[in-house]
Design an enzyme around this catalytic site. Sequence first.
Site, PDB file in Angstrom:
ATOM      1  N   SER A 145       0.855  -1.186   0.000  1.00  0.00           N
ATOM      2  CA  SER A 145       0.000   0.000   0.000  1.00  0.00           C
ATOM      3  C   SER A 145       0.890   1.234   0.000  1.00  0.00           C
ATOM      4  O   SER A 145       2.059   1.167   0.416  1.00  0.00           O
ATOM      5  CB  SER A 145      -0.862   0.000   1.273  1.00  0.00           C
ATOM      6  OG  SER A 145      -1.520   1.234   1.445  1.00  0.00           O
ATOM      7  N   TYR A 158      -1.948  -1.171  10.857  1.00  0.00           N
ATOM      8  CA  TYR A 158      -2.157  -1.435   9.432  1.00  0.00           C
ATOM      9  C   TYR A 158      -0.945  -0.981   8.613  1.00  0.00           C
ATOM     10  O   TYR A 158      -0.411  -1.735   7.790  1.00  0.00           O
ATOM     11  CB  TYR A 158      -3.425  -0.735   8.937  1.00  0.00           C
ATOM     12  CG  TYR A 158      -3.630  -0.891   7.452  1.00  0.00           C
ATOM     13  CD1 TYR A 158      -4.047  -2.111   6.920  1.00  0.00           C
ATOM     14  CD2 TYR A 158      -3.378   0.161   6.572  1.00  0.00           C
ATOM     15  CE1 TYR A 158      -4.207  -2.274   5.544  1.00  0.00           C
ATOM     16  CE2 TYR A 158      -3.540   0.006   5.196  1.00  0.00           C
ATOM     17  CZ  TYR A 158      -3.954  -1.214   4.697  1.00  0.00           C
ATOM     18  OH  TYR A 158      -4.112  -1.378   3.340  1.00  0.00           O
TER      19      TYR A 158
HETATM   20  N1  LIG Z   1      -8.744  -0.261  -0.797  1.00  0.00           N
HETATM   21  C1  LIG Z   1      -7.653   0.448  -0.579  1.00  0.00           C
HETATM   22  O1  LIG Z   1      -7.705   1.682  -0.490  1.00  0.00           O
HETATM   23  C2  LIG Z   1      -6.323  -0.225  -0.465  1.00  0.00           C
HETATM   24  C3  LIG Z   1      -5.170   0.552  -0.628  1.00  0.00           C
HETATM   25  C4  LIG Z   1      -3.933  -0.076  -0.529  1.00  0.00           C
HETATM   26  C5  LIG Z   1      -3.859  -1.424  -0.285  1.00  0.00           C
HETATM   27  N2  LIG Z   1      -4.984  -2.165  -0.111  1.00  0.00           N
HETATM   28  C6  LIG Z   1      -4.842  -3.597   0.156  1.00  0.00           C
HETATM   29  O2  LIG Z   1      -5.542  -4.317  -0.818  1.00  0.00           O
HETATM   30  C7  LIG Z   1      -5.977  -5.566  -0.283  1.00  0.00           C
HETATM   31  C8  LIG Z   1      -7.457  -5.753  -0.570  1.00  0.00           C
HETATM   32  O3  LIG Z   1      -8.161  -4.730   0.082  1.00  0.00           O
HETATM   33  P1  LIG Z   1      -9.600  -4.213  -0.386  1.00  0.00           P
HETATM   34  O4  LIG Z   1      -9.570  -2.746  -0.317  1.00  0.00           O
HETATM   35  O5  LIG Z   1      -9.998  -4.870  -1.648  1.00  0.00           O
HETATM   36  O6  LIG Z   1     -10.478  -4.703   0.858  1.00  0.00           O
HETATM   37  P2  LIG Z   1     -11.856  -5.500   0.967  1.00  0.00           P
HETATM   38  O7  LIG Z   1     -12.792  -5.092  -0.121  1.00  0.00           O
HETATM   39  O8  LIG Z   1     -12.280  -5.338   2.376  1.00  0.00           O
HETATM   40  O9  LIG Z   1     -11.416  -6.997   0.710  1.00  0.00           O
HETATM   41  C9  LIG Z   1     -10.618  -7.658   1.619  1.00  0.00           C
HETATM   42  C10 LIG Z   1     -10.571  -9.103   1.230  1.00  0.00           C
HETATM   43  O10 LIG Z   1      -9.747  -9.804   2.202  1.00  0.00           O
HETATM   44  C11 LIG Z   1     -10.477 -10.906   2.685  1.00  0.00           C
HETATM   45  N3  LIG Z   1     -10.164 -11.201   4.070  1.00  0.00           N
HETATM   46  C12 LIG Z   1     -10.192 -10.338   5.121  1.00  0.00           C
HETATM   47  N4  LIG Z   1      -9.964 -11.021   6.260  1.00  0.00           N
HETATM   48  C13 LIG Z   1      -9.797 -12.326   5.905  1.00  0.00           C
HETATM   49  C14 LIG Z   1      -9.563 -13.512   6.636  1.00  0.00           C
HETATM   50  N5  LIG Z   1      -9.481 -13.516   7.977  1.00  0.00           N
HETATM   51  N6  LIG Z   1      -9.438 -14.681   5.953  1.00  0.00           N
HETATM   52  C15 LIG Z   1      -9.549 -14.705   4.601  1.00  0.00           C
HETATM   53  N7  LIG Z   1      -9.787 -13.604   3.861  1.00  0.00           N
HETATM   54  C16 LIG Z   1      -9.915 -12.445   4.511  1.00  0.00           C
HETATM   55  C17 LIG Z   1     -11.948 -10.525   2.538  1.00  0.00           C
HETATM   56  O11 LIG Z   1     -12.734 -11.706   2.397  1.00  0.00           O
HETATM   57  P3  LIG Z   1     -13.778 -12.269   3.470  1.00  0.00           P
HETATM   58  O12 LIG Z   1     -14.229 -11.139   4.330  1.00  0.00           O
HETATM   59  O13 LIG Z   1     -14.853 -12.872   2.625  1.00  0.00           O
HETATM   60  O14 LIG Z   1     -12.999 -13.309   4.207  1.00  0.00           O
HETATM   61  C18 LIG Z   1     -11.942  -9.747   1.243  1.00  0.00           C
HETATM   62  O15 LIG Z   1     -12.083 -10.619   0.141  1.00  0.00           O
HETATM   63  C19 LIG Z   1      -5.624  -5.530   1.208  1.00  0.00           C
HETATM   64  O16 LIG Z   1      -4.420  -6.236   1.430  1.00  0.00           O
HETATM   65  C20 LIG Z   1      -5.424  -4.040   1.472  1.00  0.00           C
HETATM   66  O17 LIG Z   1      -4.536  -3.816   2.545  1.00  0.00           O
HETATM   67  C21 LIG Z   1      -6.223  -1.592  -0.206  1.00  0.00           C
END
Ligand SMILES: NC(=O)c1ccc[n+]([C@@H]2O[C@H](COP(=O)([O-])OP(=O)(O)OC[C@H]3O[C@@H](n4cnc5c(N)ncnc54)[C@H](OP(=O)(O)O)[C@@H]3O)[C@@H](O)[C@H]2O)c1
Length: 196
Positions: A145, A158
């Site tokens: 990130s 985080y």
């Molecule tokens: N969105 C942003 O602004 C942003 C920016 C930089 C980096 N990121 C990174 O991108 C990645 C995806 O984030 P996102 O924004 O797409 O978030 P999101 O929509 O909340 O998706 C998170 C995913 O992780 C899974 N997850 C969470 N806890 C879990 C667990 N205990 N076991 C298995 N799966 C789990 C969730 O699936 P379930 O809940 O179905 O298990 C979901 O599919 C993350 O690593 C985040 O740090 C996001």
Amino acid sequence: MATTSDFNGKWALVTGASSGIGVALARELAGRSAKLILTARRVDRMEALAAELRRQGTDVRVIPADLSDPAAPEQLYAATEGAGIAVEILINNAGLGQYGAFSESLVEQELAQVRVNCEAVVRLSRLFVPRMVERGRGWVLVLASTASFQPLPYFTTYAATKVFDRFFAEGLAAEVGRFGVKVTALCPGPTESSSM
Ligand SMILES: NC(=O)c1ccc[n+]([C@@H]2O[C@H](COP(=O)([O-])OP(=O)(O)OC[C@H]3O[C@@H](n4cnc5c(N)ncnc54)[C@H](OP(=O)(O)O)[C@@H]3O)[C@@H](O)[C@H]2O)c1
């Protein structure tokens, strides 16, 4: 794998494939003719995505797993490599971020970020990367990130997990590149998704 666009017919394991960036990455990989293994906890969402991708001709498997459980990576490995599916692309995308004052938070919420964002990435990579090295090809993507480039008060744990992810990817890339295995840290800025 000559380039990261060379996904045709290869199995990709995508963690966090039930929402947000994981769904977008799964669609991108399917659009480049990869075969997909989707994992997360919410099966209904993954089955809906799997149905969508199958209609487009993609071979898709859904394997539910809770990556806060240290046993889950071994179970994913057994259900894939252990069943004869060579995972050539590992997308370490699953993650969570908890916003708020550290001194008032629940320690389990802090540790859940460490378990999913860091421990599961290490466990999955330690299982799948040696097979990629043996085969002389593979690609690992780690979702870091822009939060990995500076401390973030009120997002303290985080941001620390994301600098771990970036350094982990960069170090591993330098170790395994000579065996034909690529490792990439993806550092998105704020991106519309379900929780961040
Ligand atoms: N969105 C942003 O602004 C942003 C920016 C930089 C980096 N990121 C990174 O991108 C990645 C995806 O984030 P996102 O924004 O797409 O978030 P999101 O929509 O909340 O998706 C998170 C995913 O992780 C899974 N997850 C969470 N806890 C879990 C667990 N205990 N076991 C298995 N799966 C789990 C969730 O699936 P379930 O809940 O179905 O298990 C979901 O599919 C993350 O690593 C985040 O740090 C996001």
